[in-house]
Design a protein around this motif. Structure first.
Motif, PDB file in Angstrom:
ATOM      1  N   PRO B 535      -4.826 -44.889 -45.086  1.00  0.00           N
ATOM      2  CA  PRO B 535      -3.616 -44.319 -45.481  1.00  0.00           C
ATOM      3  C   PRO B 535      -2.685 -45.323 -46.355  1.00  0.00           C
ATOM      4  N   ALA B 536      -2.029 -44.451 -47.467  1.00  0.00           N
ATOM      5  CA  ALA B 536      -1.254 -45.299 -48.138  1.00  0.00           C
ATOM      6  C   ALA B 536       0.131 -45.242 -47.389  1.00  0.00           C
ATOM      7  N   PRO B 537       1.233 -46.022 -47.732  1.00  0.00           N
ATOM      8  CA  PRO B 537       2.215 -45.953 -47.049  1.00  0.00           C
ATOM      9  C   PRO B 537       2.946 -44.695 -46.751  1.00  0.00           C
ATOM     10  N   ASP B 538       3.030 -43.942 -47.946  1.00  0.00           N
ATOM     11  CA  ASP B 538       3.827 -42.728 -47.728  1.00  0.00           C
ATOM     12  C   ASP B 538       2.767 -41.619 -47.243  1.00  0.00           C
ATOM     13  N   GLU B 539       1.772 -41.946 -46.576  1.00  0.00           N
ATOM     14  CA  GLU B 539       0.824 -40.883 -45.952  1.00  0.00           C
ATOM     15  C   GLU B 539       0.585 -41.257 -44.638  1.00  0.00           C
ATOM     16  N   ARG B 540       0.613 -40.134 -43.838  1.00  0.00           N
ATOM     17  CA  ARG B 540       0.358 -40.221 -42.230  1.00  0.00           C
ATOM     18  C   ARG B 540      -0.821 -39.661 -41.787  1.00  0.00           C
ATOM     19  N   ARG B 541      -1.785 -39.953 -41.263  1.00  0.00           N
ATOM     20  CA  ARG B 541      -3.210 -39.477 -40.900  1.00  0.00           C
ATOM     21  C   ARG B 541      -3.059 -39.543 -39.302  1.00  0.00           C
ATOM     22  N   HIS B 542      -2.960 -38.416 -38.571  1.00  0.00           N
ATOM     23  CA  HIS B 542      -3.159 -38.518 -37.151  1.00  0.00           C
ATOM     24  C   HIS B 542      -4.289 -37.956 -36.591  1.00  0.00           C
ATOM     25  N   LEU B 543      -4.582 -38.621 -35.492  1.00  0.00           N
ATOM     26  CA  LEU B 543      -5.814 -37.709 -34.995  1.00  0.00           C
ATOM     27  C   LEU B 543      -5.490 -37.574 -33.510  1.00  0.00           C
ATOM     28  N   LEU B 544      -6.172 -36.281 -32.978  1.00  0.00           N
ATOM     29  CA  LEU B 544      -5.664 -35.805 -31.739  1.00  0.00           C
ATOM     30  C   LEU B 544      -7.010 -35.196 -31.209  1.00  0.00           C
ATOM     31  N   VAL B 545      -7.330 -35.800 -29.908  1.00  0.00           N
ATOM     32  CA  VAL B 545      -8.544 -35.079 -29.197  1.00  0.00           C
ATOM     33  C   VAL B 545      -8.144 -34.611 -28.051  1.00  0.00           C
ATOM     34  N   LEU B 546      -8.276 -33.232 -27.797  1.00  0.00           N
ATOM     35  CA  LEU B 546      -7.809 -32.625 -26.201  1.00  0.00           C
ATOM     36  C   LEU B 546      -9.386 -32.531 -25.644  1.00  0.00           C
ATOM     37  N   SER B 547      -9.213 -33.251 -24.546  1.00  0.00           N
ATOM     38  CA  SER B 547     -10.355 -32.968 -23.808  1.00  0.00           C
ATOM     39  C   SER B 547     -10.519 -33.257 -22.230  1.00  0.00           C
ATOM     40  N   ASP B 548     -11.454 -33.246 -21.452  1.00  0.00           N
ATOM     41  CA  ASP B 548     -11.545 -33.798 -20.028  1.00  0.00           C
ATOM     42  C   ASP B 548     -12.540 -34.809 -20.100  1.00  0.00           C
ATOM     43  N   ASP B 549     -13.021 -34.641 -18.785  1.00  0.00           N
ATOM     44  CA  ASP B 549     -13.950 -35.767 -18.618  1.00  0.00           C
ATOM     45  C   ASP B 549     -15.068 -36.294 -19.323  1.00  0.00           C
ATOM     46  N   GLY B 550     -15.544 -35.510 -20.167  1.00  0.00           N
ATOM     47  CA  GLY B 550     -17.036 -35.931 -20.742  1.00  0.00           C
ATOM     48  C   GLY B 550     -16.742 -36.531 -22.012  1.00  0.00           C
ATOM     49  N   LEU B 551     -15.740 -37.018 -22.436  1.00  0.00           N
ATOM     50  CA  LEU B 551     -15.692 -37.570 -23.614  1.00  0.00           C
ATOM     51  C   LEU B 551     -16.218 -39.148 -24.143  1.00  0.00           C
ATOM     52  N   VAL B 552     -16.984 -39.632 -23.141  1.00  0.00           N
ATOM     53  CA  VAL B 552     -17.503 -40.802 -23.356  1.00  0.00           C
ATOM     54  C   VAL B 552     -18.576 -40.589 -24.399  1.00  0.00           C
ATOM     55  N   SER B 553     -18.922 -39.357 -24.631  1.00  0.00           N
ATOM     56  CA  SER B 553     -19.838 -38.933 -25.830  1.00  0.00           C
ATOM     57  C   SER B 553     -19.224 -39.494 -27.404  1.00  0.00           C
ATOM     58  N   MET B 554     -17.818 -39.573 -27.156  1.00  0.00           N
ATOM     59  CA  MET B 554     -16.996 -39.844 -28.426  1.00  0.00           C
ATOM     60  C   MET B 554     -17.672 -41.616 -28.937  1.00  0.00           C
ATOM     61  N   PHE B 555     -17.800 -42.130 -27.952  1.00  0.00           N
ATOM     62  CA  PHE B 555     -17.938 -43.698 -28.031  1.00  0.00           C
ATOM     63  C   PHE B 555     -19.407 -43.810 -27.928  1.00  0.00           C
ATOM     64  N   GLY B 556     -20.322 -42.951 -28.143  1.00  0.00           N
ATOM     65  CA  GLY B 556     -21.898 -43.389 -28.440  1.00  0.00           C
ATOM     66  C   GLY B 556     -22.704 -42.942 -27.095  1.00  0.00           C
TER      67      GLY B 556
END
Lengths: 203, 620
Positions: B535-556
């Motif tokens: 992101p450029a200095p005037d740009e904000r990129r936010h990522l939000l993940v709402l989940s419960d226990d099973g999120l290990v799949s996000m890291f492979g």
């Protein structure tokens, strides 16, 4: 300050049965006229330094029962409002027909002081239309009058509808009913828990 | 179908109509006189929106109240002037009554009961005021509206306790002696319905080894059923006291039908509950009481819903029943799930959906989440390093001979004198330093919401959706963009590919529910962020993940091919947060290694508060 029950019992010991009081009523002044007069009670009547015995002596012939309970603020104010209604016939203008000449005028002032003021503070008679109506109807009843244009049944039914003592009793009953129900609900929750604990696996 | 025939408004009827308008001091389109239409409506007179009144003259003659036409008109006009006055208020009254009914334990909250109660409440207010206006005008007692009610409503043989309370309230409000409209004593309560007995399995079928336990269980069950029956039989309604209280409510809330409806509902809902639980069906009687006089059954639109749900009067606590000790929720049946319905305050989503059954469920859901999120939303803007402002013009000063010719202010110079003497009459504009101008950055929020089977269902009030809603609304209000992706098992991904700036689309995506397994769509994440620069200095990129226990799949986990996607995407983001309602912390280490922040909440019910904190954190 005396207990409300004490004042009420002092009243009921002296008052004739309500049925007879209603039968003896004759048409009196209109409700609106007396209520308006009551609302305009001068500050000087309600002043804490005014002696009810002295005021009653000036205004009324019969001796007031309320004088012996004068140490209670509510009684004093209640009696003062009643005495104002009597005195105002000279100071403002007489009611038609006059209340000062009514047979039970002493008892009417006592009714305000001992029967009503322990239940509803006299300040409320001045601020709340409904409570004022209750006070006026109580006053007229014990004076031996009923509001102009009403027969005994109507007047009686309308006073009962405004009766604070009755309303408090009804609310107390409702409160007891809710308490009772809450208690059953609590027992039901316990019984549910017991039933859940008694479940077993058939494996 | 041909247009229904109407008869012209003339003669005595017109006089009555104009007198009724004069009583309220308003103007209204002429009343429609439609003979024969009343049968279908179940009443002789009704009002609808936009403001209009219709009366069936035939039915009025059948009722025998043609002499009271003025009061009848005044009553219907009163519905347009006083209560409910507008369609919006009538919907809000209905909503308030639904809250009171739900809190009192009515199950189900039916449209018929709501229509009945809202009709009783508005009629009480209108009739009380009409009597007041007629008395003030100097009419002889009993005034017209009292005569009209006396002629149409009383039903001495009715065993309906609510109806008795209603009529007794009129007596009290109007100062009529007892017995004028209803019997002096209320009807006795109906006996509770007999409990539905459940037949136990015969003893022979119970294996020998379980008999002792079975006996204990049956005993406990019988005891529970006995107490449950006792509870059903416990009558808490006190018609005399309730009528007295209602009369007080009518007087106090004469000017706020919406707020008063809640008090009215608290007092009357127990009667509806009592009726539901009783064995006896006692439909309210009386010729004047059919379907009520509100004839407006158009479904609620999305815009109206938003306005209804955003009214704070519809969210406050439910007042206690004057006779009860605890809070208003007596015998709270409660939906017990999700947010917003645990304490009998606002109406839960499931009940709201049922209440607005005629409207689009998506719109109802959107409006509900929006209203629930509203108290938490703070517009989220990102302040950027300020840019030095162009200078502020200051006073004139002398242009010296050595100065830049371009600085010479010719108009000012010629004003100083017709002869230009360099360094004497020449003028230049001076400049003062000014505050730097702040700049707002562009904010993009990318929300991934888990809609696997273990998450709460959006249709029952999901706190995860609410949490997402809070952050999304905060960003949208601040002028940012939001993209929502709902994911569950492999191949189960929903949502838009582009960032959006409207609430409707965002909430629809948030509320999408698969109910499958949990596999984070890493391929999608990779594709979306492929080719983007940090992101450029005037740009904000936010990522939000709402989940419960099973999120290990996000890291492979179980998805080795994409194991490093999360880590590779991280530098392209300003912030990346996982909001998890997990018991274990097994994903924490992996997340930390990939550079993701993790916020833990005990249950999803804590998520709204956590999101509000998160929004604060994103603000920086």
């Amino acid at each position: 300050m005396a207990e409300s029950e004490e004042l009420l019992s002092a009243w009921s010991a002296s008052a004739p049965p309500e049925d007879r009081a209603w039968e003896a009523t004759v048409p009196g002044p209109s409700l609106a006229a007396v209520a308006a007069r009551m609302a305009s009670v001068p500050r000087s009547f309600l002043d804490a330094r005014v002696s009810i015995a002295a005021l009653a002596g000036d205004v009324l012939r019969p001796r007031l029962l309320a004088v012996s309970h004068e140490d209670d603020d509510r009684v004093r104010r209640g009696a003062a409002v009643g005495l104002w209604l009597v005195a105002s016939e000279d100071l403002v203008e007489p009611f038609a027909p006059s209340v000062a000449a009514a047979p039970g005028i002493g008892r009417a002032v006592d009714a305000l002081a001992l029967r009503l003021s322990p239940v509803v503070d006299p300040w409320e008679w001045l601020s709340d239309d409904e409570r004022r109506e209750e006070a006026v109807r109580t006053f007229l009843l014990w004076a031996g009058l009923r509001p102009a244009g009403e027969d005994v049944t109507t007047a009686r039914s309308l006073l009962e509808a405004r009766d604070s003592l009755r309303r408090n009793a009804a609310l107390a009953q409702a409160y007891a009913a809710h308490r009772h129900r809450d208690e059953i609900a609590r027992r039901l929750a316990e019984a549910r828990a017991k039933e859940a604990a008694a479940r077993y696996s058939s494996e | 179908m041909s247009a229904p025939a109407t008869v012209p408004l003339e003669g005595g009827t017109r006089e009555a109509w104009e007198s009724a308008l004069g009583l309220w001091g308003v103007h209204l389109r002429d009343v429609r006189l439609a003979p024969g239409e009343g049968a279908a409506k179940g009443t002789a007179a009704w009002f609808s929106f936009p403001p209009s009144v219709t009366v069936d003259p035939d039915m009025i003659r059948t009722w025998g109240v043609e002499h009271e036409a003025e009061s009848l008109f005044a009553h219907e006009i009163g519905h347009h002037v006083l209560a409910p006055a507008t369609r919006m208020d009538s919907l809000k009254i209905r909503h308030q009554l639904a809250r009171a009914l739900a809190a009192a334990g009515a199950d189900p909250v039916t449209a018929d009961d709501l229509a009945l109660l809202s009709n009783l409440w508005t009629d009480l207010l209108v009739n009380a005021r009409v009597a007041l206006l007629q008395r003030r005008r100097g009419d002889t007692e009993p005034v017209g509206i009292v005569r009209l009610v006396q002629a149409t409503l009383p039903a001495p043989e009715s065993a309906d306790r609510l109806w008795w309370v209603y009529l007794r309230t009129f007596e009290l409000v109007w100062g009529l002696p007892a017995g004028r409209l209803c019997p002096p004593a209320p009807p006795a309560p109906a006996p509770p319905a007999p409990p539905r007995g459940r037949s136990d399995a015969p003893w022979e079928e119970i294996p020998e080894k379980h008999r002792e336990q079975e006996r204990a269980l049956r005993e406990a069950r019988r005891e529970r059923e006995r107490i449950a029956a006792e509870l059903t039989g416990a009558i808490t309604t006190r018609p005399e006291a309730d009528a007295d209280q209602l009369a007080g409510v009518v007087r106090s809330f004469a000017h706020d039908p919406v707020l008063g409806a809640l008090r009215f509902g608290v007092l009357t809902a127990p009667y509806i509950v009592e009726r539901q639980r009783s064995s006896r069906r006692t439909p309210p009687a009386g010729p004047g009481h059919g379907e009520g006089c509100a004839a407006d059954d158009a479904p609620v639109t999305a815009e109206e819903l938003g306005r209804i749900l955003s009214d704070r009067r519809l969210h406050g606590g439910i007042p206690a029943h004057p006779g009860s000790s605890g809070p208003g929720a007596i015998g709270e049946a409660g939906e017990g799930t999700g947010v917003g319905d645990g304490n009998g305050q606002a109406l839960g989503l499931a009940r709201t959906l049922a209440l607005y059954g005629a409207s689009d469920p998506d719109e109802v859901m959107a409006a509900w989440y929006r209203a629930e999120a509203a108290p938490w939303v703070r517009p989220l803007t990102q302040r950027m390093p300020a840019v030095p402002a162009p200078e502020l013009p200051g006073p004139l000063e002398v242009w010296e001979t050595g100065d830049d010719l371009a600085d010479l202010d010719l108009p000012a110079t010629l004003q100083a004198g017709a002869t230009v003497l360099p360094g004497v009459t020449t003028r230049r504009r001076s400049f003062l330093p000014d505050e730097p101008t702040p700049r707002e950055a562009s904010i993009a929020l990318d929300v991934f919401i888990d809609s696997s089977g273990s998450m709460p269902r959006p249709g029952r009030g999901s706190s995860a959706v609410l949490a997402g809603m809070i952050v999304a609304l905060s960003v949208l209000r601040g002028g940012g963009r939001v993209r929502v992706t709902s994911f569950s098992g492999p191949g189960q991904v929903a949502g838009s590919d582009d960032y959006q700036r409207t609430v409707g689309g965002v909430v629809r995506d948030l509320a999408f529910f698969f109910g499958g397994g949990t596999t984070f769509p890493l391929d999608l994440l990779e594709r979306r962020y492929a080719g983007l620069r940090p992101p450029a200095p005037d740009e904000r990129r936010h990522l939000l993940v709402l989940s419960d226990d099973g999120l290990v799949s996000m890291f492979g986990d179980g998805n080795a091919e994409y194991a490093d996607v999360a880590a590779r995407v991280r530098p392209l983001l300003t912030t990346a947060t996982l909001l998890l309602s997990a018991r274990s912390t097994r994903v924490d280490a992996q997340a930390a290694a990939a550079g993701y922040d993790v916020l833990h909440v005990q249950t999803m019910d804590d998520a709204p508060a956590a999101c509000a904190r998160l929004a604060e954190a994103l603000r920086g």
